[in-house]
Design a protein around this motif. Structure first.
Motif, short mmCIF file in Angstrom:
data_model
loop_
_atom_site.label_atom_id
_atom_site.label_comp_id
_atom_site.label_asym_id
_atom_site.label_seq_id
_atom_site.Cartn_x
_atom_site.Cartn_y
_atom_site.Cartn_z
N MET A 1 -10.55 -7.50 -2.53
CA MET A 1 -9.63 -8.09 -1.57
C MET A 1 -8.45 -7.15 -1.32
O MET A 1 -8.10 -6.33 -2.16
N LYS A 2 -7.82 -7.33 -0.16
CA LYS A 2 -6.59 -6.63 0.14
C LYS A 2 -5.43 -7.54 -0.24
O LYS A 2 -5.26 -8.62 0.34
N ILE A 3 -4.64 -7.12 -1.23
CA ILE A 3 -3.61 -7.96 -1.81
C ILE A 3 -2.22 -7.36 -1.59
O ILE A 3 -1.99 -6.19 -1.91
N GLY A 4 -1.31 -8.16 -1.05
CA GLY A 4 0.08 -7.76 -0.91
C GLY A 4 0.93 -8.50 -1.94
O GLY A 4 0.81 -9.72 -2.09
N ILE A 5 1.77 -7.76 -2.65
CA ILE A 5 2.60 -8.34 -3.70
C ILE A 5 4.03 -8.49 -3.19
O ILE A 5 4.61 -7.54 -2.64
N THR A 25 -1.28 -2.78 -11.31
CA THR A 25 -2.30 -2.07 -12.08
C THR A 25 -3.40 -3.02 -12.55
O THR A 25 -4.59 -2.70 -12.47
N VAL A 26 -3.00 -4.21 -13.02
CA VAL A 26 -4.00 -5.19 -13.46
C VAL A 26 -4.90 -5.60 -12.29
O VAL A 26 -6.13 -5.67 -12.44
N LEU A 27 -4.33 -5.84 -11.13
CA LEU A 27 -5.12 -6.23 -9.96
C LEU A 27 -6.04 -5.10 -9.51
O LEU A 27 -7.19 -5.33 -9.13
N GLU A 28 -5.54 -3.87 -9.57
CA GLU A 28 -6.38 -2.72 -9.21
C GLU A 28 -7.55 -2.57 -10.18
O GLU A 28 -8.66 -2.21 -9.78
N GLN A 29 -7.30 -2.83 -11.46
CA GLN A 29 -8.35 -2.73 -12.46
C GLN A 29 -9.47 -3.75 -12.21
O GLN A 29 -10.60 -3.57 -12.66
N LYS A 30 -9.12 -4.80 -11.47
CA LYS A 30 -10.11 -5.82 -11.11
C LYS A 30 -10.81 -5.48 -9.80
O LYS A 30 -11.59 -6.29 -9.28
N GLY A 31 -10.50 -4.31 -9.24
CA GLY A 31 -11.20 -3.83 -8.06
C GLY A 31 -10.56 -4.14 -6.73
O GLY A 31 -11.19 -3.97 -5.68
N HIS A 32 -9.32 -4.58 -6.73
CA HIS A 32 -8.65 -4.95 -5.49
C HIS A 32 -7.75 -3.83 -4.97
O HIS A 32 -7.26 -2.99 -5.73
N GLU A 33 -7.54 -3.83 -3.66
CA GLU A 33 -6.60 -2.91 -3.03
C GLU A 33 -5.23 -3.58 -3.00
O GLU A 33 -5.09 -4.67 -2.46
N CYS A 34 -4.23 -2.92 -3.59
CA CYS A 34 -2.92 -3.57 -3.75
C CYS A 34 -1.78 -2.71 -3.20
O CYS A 34 -1.82 -1.48 -3.26
N GLY A 35 -0.78 -3.41 -2.70
CA GLY A 35 0.45 -2.76 -2.27
C GLY A 35 1.56 -3.79 -2.24
O GLY A 35 1.32 -4.99 -2.46
N PHE A 36 2.76 -3.35 -1.97
CA PHE A 36 3.92 -4.24 -1.98
C PHE A 36 4.40 -4.52 -0.57
O PHE A 36 4.35 -3.65 0.31
N PHE A 103 1.86 -9.05 7.38
CA PHE A 103 0.71 -8.87 6.50
C PHE A 103 -0.37 -9.91 6.79
O PHE A 103 -0.13 -11.11 6.75
N THR A 104 -1.57 -9.44 7.06
CA THR A 104 -2.69 -10.34 7.35
C THR A 104 -3.86 -10.06 6.41
O THR A 104 -5.03 -10.30 6.75
N GLY A 105 -3.56 -9.53 5.24
CA GLY A 105 -4.60 -9.25 4.26
C GLY A 105 -5.19 -10.52 3.67
O GLY A 105 -4.91 -11.63 4.13
N ASP A 106 -5.97 -10.36 2.61
CA ASP A 106 -6.68 -11.50 2.03
C ASP A 106 -5.80 -12.42 1.21
O ASP A 106 -6.01 -13.63 1.16
N LEU A 107 -4.80 -11.83 0.53
CA LEU A 107 -4.03 -12.62 -0.44
C LEU A 107 -2.63 -12.05 -0.61
O LEU A 107 -2.45 -10.83 -0.67
N ALA A 108 -1.66 -12.94 -0.68
CA ALA A 108 -0.31 -12.56 -1.07
C ALA A 108 -0.04 -13.10 -2.47
O ALA A 108 -0.29 -14.29 -2.73
N ASN A 129 6.52 -19.58 2.17
CA ASN A 129 6.73 -19.89 3.58
C ASN A 129 6.64 -18.61 4.42
O ASN A 129 6.82 -17.51 3.93
N GLU A 130 6.38 -18.79 5.71
CA GLU A 130 6.47 -17.71 6.70
C GLU A 130 5.43 -16.59 6.50
O GLU A 130 5.59 -15.50 7.05
N LEU A 131 4.38 -16.84 5.74
CA LEU A 131 3.36 -15.82 5.50
C LEU A 131 2.13 -16.09 6.34
O LEU A 131 1.71 -17.24 6.49
N LYS A 132 1.53 -15.05 6.89
CA LYS A 132 0.36 -15.19 7.75
C LYS A 132 -0.95 -15.17 6.96
O LYS A 132 -1.98 -15.64 7.45
N THR A 133 -0.93 -14.61 5.78
CA THR A 133 -2.16 -14.50 5.00
C THR A 133 -2.72 -15.88 4.66
O THR A 133 -1.96 -16.84 4.46
N LYS A 134 -4.03 -15.98 4.59
CA LYS A 134 -4.68 -17.27 4.35
C LYS A 134 -4.44 -17.79 2.95
O LYS A 134 -4.26 -18.99 2.73
#
Length: 360
Positions: A1-5, A25-36, A103-108, A129-134
């Protein structure tokens, strides 16, 4: 998944960037694409004097002029160097993924740190609030000094409740935050450990060896521990035990102050004879590094007392530095501490795995 923190990634302290990097780092180790996710913080609950510290411009000139007069040129030069050091770390380890409102990635993922605190600004998006991600979850969110009574007093119950109810899963890192979520939104939040404990930094804490031995490490905000009535007890203890004193991460003119990267700080703590701190992450780092600590309780007891109770370390706390020697001379059963770490880490990882699975 594409994850925004969503967290306070730009704060001028090592604990903040270490918790941010740990969760990524933990999220990346689980195979996800992460950024802030970038955001402009609100200063609605902060005094104008405090806001001028963060909002660089004409209004901040007076603040920094007064700061220089009070703190001295040594503190200013140290913090300029520290800003470069932390900036370099962020450039290498804290990748940005655009503005939160776009941000319209998979998860915030909201958290960790005091993302729920009202005392440092009312930011609706940090509650979901105010987030577009599902999908939205919180990991180890913290209200800091904010209690349910303060939420009601400030009229923020509906805003916070609405945001929390948008989340697929809610977790917090202390009892006060769990109670506040329950009373505000009627949600049973899951208690998890701080990302620094979740990740552990086992490799990083051993990657740097300090150029000295036999020392007490001070990790305290530079606004604290400047009273002779406090630090003279530390100096007396150090002299008695033939130990040097170093402050790493913050400037204190009464001892040697060292600018170090976040990973180097872990090495300094790992190799210290004793840590003296009054901060949450100073205590967290001493826990994962298995270094004995003396912890001064100040206005952060909501989170700090609970942290220490989780790992059987309440006997490491002091209310006054006259108590320091009696606490410092006690041994620490790190076998029990490490057993608690493993238990909390396993439960927290299960929460994170279950929450991620529910967002696919």
């Amino acid at each position: 998944m594409k994850i925004g923190i969503l967290t306070y990634y730009g704060v001028h302290n090592h604990g903040a960037v270490l918790q941010a990097n740990a969760l990524k780092t933990v999220l990346e180790q689980k195979g996800h694409e992460c950024g802030f996710l970038e955001f402009e913080r609100s200063y609605s609950n902060i005094s104008q004097q405090q806001a001028n510290k963060y909002k660089i411009g004409l209004g901040s000139i007076g603040f920094y002029a007064k700061y220089m007069m009070e703190k001295g040129i040594g503190n200013i030069l140290y913090n300029v160097s520290k800003k470069r050091t932390l900036g370099k770390f962020r450039n290498a380890n804290i990748p940005m993924m655009g503005k939160y409102e776009e941000f319209t990635g998979d998860l915030a993922v909201i958290g960790s740190d005091e993302v729920f605190s009202l005392e440092i600004g009312v930011n609706p998006f940090l509650y979901g609030n105010e987030l577009k991600t599902k999908h939205i979850i919180s990991y180890a969110g913290c209200f800091g000094p904010t209690t349910y009574e303060e939420v009601v007093k400030q009229g923020q119950q509906k805003m916070i409740s609405d945001g929390l109810h948008r989340m697929d899963a809610v977790s917090v890192r202390d009892q006060n935050s769990m109670d506040t979520v329950k009373k505000t939104a009627g949600i049973d939040a899951t208690l998890v450990c701080d990302p620094v404990i979740l990740y552990g930094y086992e490799k990083e804490m051993r990657s740097f060896t300090p150029p000295m031995k036999d020392y007490i490490l001070i990790y305290s905000y530079d606004k604290n521990l400047n009273d002779e009535a406090e630090y003279n007890h530390i100096k007396k203890y150090a002299e008695k035990h033939n130990l040097k004193i170093v402050s790493v991460g913050y400037y204190h003119k009464w001892c040697k102050s060292i600018d170090a990267s976040p990973f180097e700080l872990l090495g300094w703590i790992k190799n210290a004879n004793l840590v003296v701190t009054d901060t949450f992450h100073g205590s967290v780092m001493s826990i994962i590094c298995n270094t004995p600590a003396v912890v001064k309780l100040r206005g952060n007891q909501n989170k700090l007392r609970f942290l220490l109770s989780e790992y059987g370390l309440l006997d490491r706390t002091i209310l006054d530095f006259s108590e320091m020697e009696s606490v410092a001379d006690k041994s620490v059963d790190f076998a029990n501490v490490n057993a608690a770490i493993q238990e909390r880490r396993a439960a927290s990882m299960k929460f994170l795995d279950d929450a991620l699975a529910g967002c696919r």
